[in-house]
Design a protein around this motif. Structure first.
Motif, PDB file in Angstrom:
ATOM      1  N   VAL A  25       8.106  -2.132  -5.629  1.00  0.00           N
ATOM      2  CA  VAL A  25       8.706  -0.799  -5.703  1.00  0.00           C
ATOM      3  C   VAL A  25      10.230  -0.848  -5.782  1.00  0.00           C
ATOM      4  O   VAL A  25      10.870   0.192  -5.953  1.00  0.00           O
TER       5      VAL A  25
ATOM      6  N   ARG B  69       1.370   1.664   2.264  1.00  0.00           N
ATOM      7  CA  ARG B  69       0.404   2.340   1.418  1.00  0.00           C
ATOM      8  C   ARG B  69      -0.911   1.576   1.350  1.00  0.00           C
ATOM      9  O   ARG B  69      -0.955   0.378   1.625  1.00  0.00           O
TER      10      ARG B  69
ATOM     11  N   GLU C 211      -0.491  -2.182   2.380  1.00  0.00           N
ATOM     12  CA  GLU C 211       0.645  -2.852   1.751  1.00  0.00           C
ATOM     13  C   GLU C 211       1.928  -2.195   2.237  1.00  0.00           C
ATOM     14  O   GLU C 211       2.151  -1.000   2.017  1.00  0.00           O
TER      15      GLU C 211
ATOM     16  N   VAL D 273       5.611  -1.024   2.075  1.00  0.00           N
ATOM     17  CA  VAL D 273       6.376  -0.575   0.915  1.00  0.00           C
ATOM     18  C   VAL D 273       7.886  -0.680   1.146  1.00  0.00           C
ATOM     19  O   VAL D 273       8.610  -1.199   0.292  1.00  0.00           O
TER      20      VAL D 273
ATOM     21  N   ASP E 273       0.819   2.728  -8.420  1.00  0.00           N
ATOM     22  CA  ASP E 273       1.373   3.329  -7.204  1.00  0.00           C
ATOM     23  C   ASP E 273       0.387   4.294  -6.552  1.00  0.00           C
ATOM     24  O   ASP E 273       0.651   4.797  -5.453  1.00  0.00           O
TER      25      ASP E 273
ATOM     26  N   TYR F  85      12.782  -3.363   0.640  1.00  0.00           N
ATOM     27  CA  TYR F  85      11.689  -2.884  -0.191  1.00  0.00           C
ATOM     28  C   TYR F  85      10.772  -4.027  -0.612  1.00  0.00           C
ATOM     29  O   TYR F  85      11.217  -5.169  -0.799  1.00  0.00           O
TER      30      TYR F  85
ATOM     31  N   TYR G 103      -0.208   7.011   1.292  1.00  0.00           N
ATOM     32  CA  TYR G 103       1.038   6.532   1.871  1.00  0.00           C
ATOM     33  C   TYR G 103       1.151   6.985   3.321  1.00  0.00           C
ATOM     34  O   TYR G 103       1.005   8.168   3.623  1.00  0.00           O
TER      35      TYR G 103
END
Length: 123
Positions: A64, A38, A46, A48, A90, A60, A94
């Motif tokens: 998250v 994302r 980043e 995820v 968030d 993960y 994505y």
């Protein structure tokens, strides 16, 4: 021709859920690990989550863990990301990407990099 077609996402309030999908074609999807990455507004990429080729192993990012679930349906050539208990942080675009937590960087901007779907979380 390799294609990653993303769907899902949208707007949500804190605490709500969304699901993202990434439909793959043009390569042997079931042979590759896949990731979700994302990019929040004004920030860098980043990683995820990732999932092994067979779907039996997932990892993960700490941010998250416990809220997002990555999964895949190799019969449908589709990757998913279930987002639960969403937080304002968030909010991001994505991307799905071929590769695991170490390999996805090689795909940025290429054919194995999904176009992105927006997730916006606010009250």
């Amino acid at each position: 021709e390799v294609q990653l077609v993303q769907s899902g996402g949208g707007s949500a309030q804190p605490g709500e859920s969304l699901r993202l999908s990434c439909k793959a074609s043009g390569f042997v999807f079931k042979s590759w690990p896949m990731s979700w990455v994302r990019q929040a507004p004004g920030k860098g990429l980043e990683w995820v989550a990732d999932i092994s080729s067979g779907g039996g192993s997932t990892t993960y990012a700490d941010a998250v863990k416990g809220r997002f679930t990555i999964s895949r349906d190799n019969a449908m050539n589709t990757l998913y990301l279930q987002l639960k208990n969403l937080k304002p942080e968030d909010t991001a675009v994505y991307h799905c990407a071929k590769g695991d937590s170490r390999g996805w960087r090689d795909t940025v901007g290429g054919v194995f990099w999904g176009p992105g779907t927006q997730v916006a979380v606010s009250s």
